[in-house]
Design a protein around this motif. Sequence first.
Motif, PDB file in Angstrom:
ATOM      1  N   ASP A   1       0.811  -1.218   0.000  1.00 32.34           N
ATOM      2  CA  ASP A   1       0.000   0.000   0.000  1.00 32.34           C
ATOM      3  C   ASP A   1       0.844   1.268   0.000  1.00 32.34           C
ATOM      4  N   VAL A   2       2.085   1.170   0.479  1.00 29.75           N
ATOM      5  CA  VAL A   2       2.919   2.375   0.581  1.00 29.75           C
ATOM      6  C   VAL A   2       4.082   2.366  -0.401  1.00 29.75           C
TER       7      VAL A   2
ATOM      8  N   ILE B   1       4.186   5.344  -2.504  1.00 34.06           N
ATOM      9  CA  ILE B   1       4.098   6.612  -1.773  1.00 34.06           C
ATOM     10  C   ILE B   1       5.451   7.047  -1.230  1.00 34.06           C
TER      11      ILE B   1
ATOM     12  N   ASN C   1      -4.529   2.418   8.601  1.00 31.33           N
ATOM     13  CA  ASN C   1      -4.226   3.824   8.301  1.00 31.33           C
ATOM     14  C   ASN C   1      -2.805   4.021   7.809  1.00 31.33           C
TER      15      ASN C   1
ATOM     16  N   LYS D   1      -1.490   4.228   4.885  1.00 28.55           N
ATOM     17  CA  LYS D   1      -1.330   5.220   3.823  1.00 28.55           C
ATOM     18  C   LYS D   1      -1.274   6.634   4.389  1.00 28.55           C
ATOM     19  N   ASP D   2      -2.071   6.893   5.412  1.00 32.19           N
ATOM     20  CA  ASP D   2      -2.043   8.211   6.049  1.00 32.19           C
ATOM     21  C   ASP D   2      -0.693   8.452   6.712  1.00 32.19           C
TER      22      ASP D   2
ATOM     23  N   ALA E   1       2.135   7.064   5.855  1.00 28.45           N
ATOM     24  CA  ALA E   1       3.132   7.192   4.786  1.00 28.45           C
ATOM     25  C   ALA E   1       3.084   8.581   4.151  1.00 28.45           C
ATOM     26  N   ASN E   2       1.883   9.121   3.997  1.00 29.29           N
ATOM     27  CA  ASN E   2       1.759  10.469   3.425  1.00 29.29           C
ATOM     28  C   ASN E   2       2.404  11.514   4.325  1.00 29.29           C
TER      29      ASN E   2
ATOM     30  N   SER F   1       7.932  -1.585  -5.403  1.00 31.14           N
ATOM     31  CA  SER F   1       6.914  -0.840  -6.149  1.00 31.14           C
ATOM     32  C   SER F   1       6.671  -1.472  -7.513  1.00 31.14           C
TER      33      SER F   1
END
Length: 451
Positions: free
Chosen positions: A40-41, A44, A108, A110-111, A113-114, A176
Motif C-alpha cells: 500500500d505504501v 508513496i 491507516n 497510507k495516512d 506514509a503520506n 513498487s
Amino acid sequence: MNTEGYNNYSDLSQRKVPFSLEAEQSVLGSILIDPRAIEDVAGIISSTDFYIDDHAKIYLAMNEMFISNRTIDLVTLIDTLTKQGVLKDRDISDYIKIIAQIVPSAKNIKDYANIVRDNSLLRQLLSAAQEVEDTVLTEKYDDVTDVLRASADRFFRLIQGSETSDFKHIKDVLVSSLTGLRQLSQSDEGATGTKTGYSDLDRVLVGMGAGDLVLIGARPGMGKTSFALNIASQVSLSNPDKAVCVFSLEMSAEQLVLRLLSSEALVDSYALRSGKIEKDDWVKLTHAAETLSKCNIYIDDTSGMSVSKVKAKLRKIENLGLVVIDYLQLMQSDKKIDNRVQEVSDISRNLKLLAKELEIPVVCCAQLSRGAEQRKDSKPMLSDLRDSGAIEQDADVVMFLHRDYYNTEQTEEQNLAEVIVAKNRHGSTDSVKMKWIGKYTKFLTLQRDEI
C-alpha cells in the motif's frame, strides 16, 4: 537491555527540521502487524523519505524480505537485521518491539506514509532553497536567467513529487515494481499506458507510457497534424478527468478546432473552410460541438515556442494527461545555438526530459527530409528524420505516416494509410494499416473502427 540510543529519537521531534517520529514508527509498525501493507505504501514512500537513518535501514530490510517472499514479523526482521550487520552494536530487539506496539492496526498506513512523504518533501524544499541561496550569494553563475530557470525547475519537480534527495535503493524500486505488476496482472485491460484510441496500433505500442516522447514523422501533406489531433481527442474522450494540451506552432487554434469538428462530425472540411454548410451538416456539427465541449483540451497557438515556455504553461494545468506539439522543427531552443542540427538536438533532448519530469506521454510531430520521396517505395525510415539524428535517440516511440500521396492518379490506395512503428523502446516494431478519409481529416483502424 540498552535502548538509550533509541530513546534519544524523541528529542529529534523538537527540532525545526520537518519530521514526524510517530509517523515513521507507525509505518514500520503497521508493516509488522500486516506485512502485505507494504504494498500500500510502495508507491508513496521510499527508504530515503525516512529522516531517521535506522528507520530507513529497517524499511529496506522489510523490502528485501517482501521481495524474497519471506514472512515479516519480529523474529524474522531481527534475524535479517542481525545478518545484515545493521545496528550490530546496539540492542534493537526492544526498540522493534516498541515499534510493533505503536499502532493497533495497519488500516491507516497510507495516512502515516503520506505524513512521512510530506515531511520528506519539506526537507527537500529546505535543501533546494539553501542551494539557491548558496548559488546567489557565492555568485556561481554566468547568467541570472539560468539560475531562475534551474531554480524553477527544481521547485516544480518538488510540486510534481518527482524530486529526490538521494539515490533510490533497488529494494525500494523492486517492491513498487512487483506491486505494480501484481495490479497490472489483475487488471481487466492489462496495459496501463495511455491508449491512442486505435486498436491495432495500441496492440503494438501497448499504450503510450508515462514519460514517453512519442514522435510522429511524415512529409508535408501526409496528415500528421490530423493524426495527432485524432489521438488527442480520443485520449480526452476516454479520460475526461485528464487534461490534454495541444501546442500548435503552425496553425491557429480556430483552424485546429475546425479540424476536430470535421473529424468528429464527419462533415467535409472544405465545407467548413468555405462556409458552404448544408442543413444536415449543422445538426452534425452541433452534436460534435457538444461532444468536444466535454473534452478537457487546451490549445496554445503561440508561434516560436521553446521547451521552457511550454513547461511554464503546463505548470498551470491540473491533472495533465497528454501533451501534443505540432511540430518540432518550428520550436526554438532556450540557448543561442548557431548550428540548426545542434539546436534541434537540444530541443528533442529537453522534450524527453519534459515528458519524464511530468510523467506523461508527449506526442510531437516532426518533418522528414526528402529522402523518402527519392526512394522507389517512398516509405520513410529513421534516417529521414530532418535536422538531427538525436531525435531518433531521444524518442521512445517513432511512428511514420505513409500514404500513396504523390500518385497523381486517384486510386483506392490513396485512401489507405500506413503507420510505421519504426522504433519502440518498450516493445516490438510493426506497421499498422489504417483508412484515411481526407475530407474529414480522420484516420480509422481498418474494419474495426469503420464508420
